[in-house]
Design an enzyme around this catalytic site. Structure first.
Site, PDB file in Angstrom:
ATOM      1  N   ASN B 228       0.778  -1.237   0.000  1.00 25.69           N
ATOM      2  CA  ASN B 228       0.000   0.000   0.000  1.00 25.69           C
ATOM      3  C   ASN B 228       0.805   1.279   0.000  1.00 25.69           C
ATOM      4  OD1 ASN B 228      -2.395  -1.262  -0.175  1.00 25.69           O
ATOM      5  ND2 ASN B 228      -2.685  -1.368   2.037  1.00 25.69           N
ATOM      6  N   ASN B 250      -3.204  -0.020  -3.272  1.00 22.42           N
ATOM      7  CA  ASN B 250      -4.635  -0.191  -3.197  1.00 22.42           C
ATOM      8  C   ASN B 250      -5.298   0.864  -4.079  1.00 22.42           C
ATOM      9  OD1 ASN B 250      -7.282  -0.224  -2.358  1.00 22.42           O
ATOM     10  ND2 ASN B 250      -6.644  -1.044  -0.396  1.00 22.42           N
ATOM     11  N   PRO B 251      -6.158   0.453  -5.008  1.00 18.92           N
ATOM     12  CA  PRO B 251      -6.792   1.457  -5.875  1.00 18.92           C
ATOM     13  C   PRO B 251      -7.503   2.568  -5.114  1.00 18.92           C
ATOM     14  CG  PRO B 251      -7.143  -0.697  -6.764  1.00 18.92           C
ATOM     15  CD  PRO B 251      -6.470  -0.898  -5.437  1.00 18.92           C
ATOM     16  N   SER B 252      -7.934   2.287  -3.894  1.00 17.24           N
ATOM     17  CA  SER B 252      -8.601   3.360  -3.144  1.00 17.24           C
ATOM     18  C   SER B 252      -7.623   4.484  -2.833  1.00 17.24           C
ATOM     19  CB  SER B 252      -9.198   2.813  -1.865  1.00 17.24           C
ATOM     20  OG  SER B 252      -8.182   2.450  -0.977  1.00 17.24           O
ATOM     21  N   SER B 336      -5.983  -9.209   4.437  1.00 18.29           N
ATOM     22  CA  SER B 336      -5.219  -7.991   4.124  1.00 18.29           C
ATOM     23  C   SER B 336      -4.228  -8.270   3.012  1.00 18.29           C
ATOM     24  CB  SER B 336      -4.474  -7.525   5.364  1.00 18.29           C
ATOM     25  OG  SER B 336      -3.423  -8.415   5.631  1.00 18.29           O
ATOM     26  N   GLY B 338      -1.216  -7.610   3.135  1.00 13.29           N
ATOM     27  CA  GLY B 338      -0.032  -8.157   3.773  1.00 13.29           C
ATOM     28  C   GLY B 338      -0.077  -9.670   3.800  1.00 13.29           C
ATOM     29  N   HIS B 384     -10.786  -6.295   8.148  1.00 11.02           N
ATOM     30  CA  HIS B 384      -9.724  -7.265   8.296  1.00 11.02           C
ATOM     31  C   HIS B 384      -9.778  -7.864   9.685  1.00 11.02           C
ATOM     32  CE1 HIS B 384      -8.282  -5.924   4.594  1.00 11.02           C
ATOM     33  NE2 HIS B 384      -7.809  -4.774   5.014  1.00 11.02           N
TER      34      HIS B 384
END
Lengths: 333, 410
Positions: B228, B250-252, B336, B338, B384
């Site tokens: 991220n 993350n696209p967000s 997640s 991760g 998560h």
């Protein structure tokens, strides 16, 4: 509710209104035929002399209606922060200028006025084989419309110099996918105009704003040579009204006429090239729609013949020069 | 009463009619709401993690603690690690075996108190860690059966031929057909193979990394994964290092920080430049909203003639990995990134080291830590199951499959 008496007058009223509308849209005085115009053009020949008093009169008219020197592009001076900018190509659509948009505007119209000699280059097929390149480039300020190709094949006819090039948002949409994906091709295709101004009518159509702003971001991201100017909708609206009064009936003027009007006010001497909206050239042989392709425009949006007629009237009264036909005679082979 | 109003008998706006109109209006409004927002409402429920603040998410918000507590720790964080040291005890010594068994005995997170788990973890720190090859291989063979990262981690031209209809991970009704343009941007084949790297480091962004001084150790790994788009500026260099081989975005983040790349693009490019030659990894086919933004990243890098490559998670890989961890007890709407990277790393590397994975609001000594090493922005709760993920890692650490670093490095 029954009012049988009123029926007849209402019907007549409706009929009268529709006839008036019809007359408004399709005026009775028809345009001269293209053959007629060709004959007239040939008759006049190359003879053209400037009529200074007429030019000054016309320039005064233009300045009174549209203030091109002040309103030509959107600037921080003529469009303060928070102003509500009404779009000229839409019915009741406006945009409030916020800080993010405001910061993209230049402080003031960036030209040093008045400009001396200007060439306004339309993209008509009549330019092909005209050998006007040299003459166009001799002007101090060359205005081109809608990203025309300037590749080596056309240099002889249209020249290379460009000070201002207009980009229609619809071109951005069609040729560059609205600049949402790859943007390199857009930057590459603008390189040919060197360090010119890019004139975008961002605030005319609802769907043109985003792509136009994106064009700005793109050029800034790539730190390109070009400077982006956004067309001022008030200017475009006033110019549109001005020509409507003179009898140009169309939904919207073409970019070429907008540019020619601006040039008439900004420059001392204006020559227009490539404005010829007919299928045949002066010799009567068929020509293509543009000097680079033969894609006809959407019908019913612009009325090029009417616009040309206006320019031709200006030519006749010595206000600007319409260059038709060849600039330099063909060398004998 | 000779005179009667003709409308009086009709009960024009009487009580019953008003009541009826009221009910009708209510029904109409409800119906409209259903029609207008119903679908979105359902969708919104499903847009977890990638969309909404996974970058902020290293634990679920099940622990209540105050901001002050977390902030306070920044100042006295220097003192908190004194009890951890790379212990002299061998990983397989009887004492350590016992300590490890203590942790493995905790089958479910809820079996013990959190502090109890912390205590057991703390006492394990006196043991050196070494890999248990048999356990690790067993785990890796399980992974290769379920997920097979070396051939399915990214979409490639090999595993996703032209015209494939990719099914999104979340929007299961959504199907993305691979067009020639999209196919062109996929790599020919997976750039990595099984056990390619000796020592890998996966960097979670937990606040536990702050003041850990692990930068040098991280940079010494053969391959470094980051999640991220974390900042790796000079300020954090000593704690998190700067070597990056793969970084997920993350696209967000792109949507929020870079306006979906629809406006300026240079700032985004400049941020990516900070990672030098790292490959960018995006969950483009996680849900329909991610696709455009993720693909745009590739175009941005191409436009600026960057050497960095862009890869997209294969949605099937993501589905398989979440299924795998669900069986291991990670019950979250969404695992997640991760955890996904750790899963991939386990297949691609011999030895996997985790830094900055600690899904609890306090460190093992019980001192509150910030949420991330670079900020203290908490995630939206419920996406998560960080504690449960970390619990799994601790288990795996105790079994010798991977190593979790929670202390300072020297």
């Amino acid at each position: 509710m029954k009012c049988p008496r009123t029926r007849l007058p209402v019907g007549f009223g409706a009929l009268a209104v529709s006839v008036l509308c019809w007359l408004y849209v399709f005026p009775v005085e028809r345009l001269p035929d293209e053959k007629e115009l060709v004959r007239e053009v040939l008759q006049r020949g190359r003879a053209w002399s400037r009529n200074l008093s007429a030019l000054q009169g016309f320039r005064k008219q233009l300045n009174d209606c549209c203030h091109p020197g002040h309103l030509f592009s959107v600037t921080k001076v003529n469009t303060p922060l928070g102003v509500n900018l009404w779009f000229d190509g839409e019915f009741l659509h406006s945009l409030i200028i916020e800080n993010s948009t405001y910061s993209l505007f230049p402080q003031d119209t960036p030209f040093k006025l008045p400009l001396k000699r200007c060439s306004v280059v339309g993209n008509g097929g009549i330019l092909k084989g005209s050998r006007c390149g040299k003459q166009i480039d001799e002007a101090d300020f060359v205005i081109r419309c809608n990203l025309p190709p300037l590749t080596s094949g056309y240099t002889l006819d249209v020249g290379t110099k460009t000070q201002l090039v207009t980009v229609n948002p619809s071109i951005i949409e069609k040729r560059f996918q609205n600049l949402l994906w790859s943007r390199k091709s857009f930057v590459e295709s603008l390189k040919v105009y060197k360090s010119s101004y890019v004139y975008l009518p961002a605030f005319s159509m609802r769907h043109g704003t985003e792509p136009s702003l994106r064009a700005y971001y793109t050029l800034a991201d790539f730190s390109a040579n070009q400077t982006v100017l956004f067309a001022n909708p008030n200017f475009l609206r006033n110019v549109g009204k001005f020509w409507k009064n003179k009898g140009v009936h169309s939904k919207r003027l073409s970019t070429g006429l907008f540019m020619a009007s601006a040039a008439l006010s900004l420059c001392e001497e204006v020559t227009v090239y490539g404005f010829w909206p007919f299928q045949i050239d002066l010799k009567g042989s068929p020509i293509r729609h543009h000097y680079y392709d033969d894609v006809p425009p959407l019908s019913g949006f612009h009325s090029m013949p009417e616009e040309f007629l206006q320019l031709w009237l200006l030519h006749k009264s010595g206000i600007l020069r319409v260059q038709l036909g060849q600039c330099t005679p063909e060398e004998p082979q | 009463m000779g005179y009667a109003d003709p409308s009086s008998s009709r009960d024009l706006l009487g009580n019953r009619t008003l009541f009826f109109i009221f009910i009708c209006a209510f029904a109409l409004v409800t119906l409209l709401q259903q029609i207008l927002y119903g679908r979105n409402y359902i969708k919104r429920g499903l847009q977890f993690s990638w969309q909404s603040g996974e970058e902020m998410g290293n634990w679920t918000g099940i622990f209540n603690f105050t901001d002050d507590g977390a902030v306070k720790t920044g100042s006295d964080a220097g003192a908190r690690y004194f009890e951890f040291y790379e212990g002299p005890l061998d990983f397989n010594s009887s004492k350590c075996l016992e300590l490890r068994q203590d942790i493995i005995d905790v089958k479910v997170l809820s079996m013990v108190k959190e502090t109890d788990l912390f205590d057991r973890w703390k006492s394990l720190q006196i043991c050196k860690w070494e890999m248990n090859v048999t356990e690790a291989n067993m785990f890796k063979s399980q992974l290769s059966k379920c997920c097979n990262a070396p051939s399915f981690l990214f979409t490639t031209q090999k595993n996703t031929p032209l015209g494939t209809k990719l099914r999104y991970e979340v929007d299961t009704s959504g199907i993305f057909q691979i067009s020639p343009e999209i196919f062109k941007i996929f790599p020919k084949d997976m750039p990595y193979y099984r056990s390619q790297f000796k020592k890998c480091a996966v960097i979670g962004n937990g606040g536990i990394l702050k003041n850990s001084k692990c930068g040098k150790e991280i940079d010494n790994a053969d391959f470094v994964f980051r999640c991220n788009l974390p900042p790796i500026s000079d300020k954090y260099l000593a704690d998190v290092g700067m070597k990056t081989d793969v970084v997920t975005i993350n696209p967000s983040i792109i949507t929020e920080r870079f306006q979906k790349l629809e406006k300026w693009r240079k700032p985004f490019y400049d941020v990516l430049q900070g990672y030098e030659n790292a490959s960018i990894l995006l969950p483009a086919f996680y849900n329909t909203r991610n696709t455009d933004v993720s693909i745009r990243v590739k175009y941005v890098l191409d436009d600026f003639e960057s050497q960095q490559s862009v890869y997209y998670f294969h949605p099937q890989y993501l589905i398989n990995v979440s299924r795998f961890w669900l069986i291991q007890g990670v019950r979250a709407k969404r695992i997640s990134s991760g955890l996904i990277l750790v899963t991939a790393a386990l297949e691609l590397c011999d030895e996997v080291h985790l830094y900055g994975f600690w899904g609890f609001p306090m460190n093992p000594s019980g001192i509150f830590i910030t949420h991330h090493y670079y900020d203290n922005v908490k995630p939206r709760p419920g996406f998560h199951a960080m504690p449960s993920e970390i619990f799994n890692f601790i288990h795996m650490h105790s079994k010798g499959i991977l190593r979790v670093h929670t202390g300072t490095c020297f």
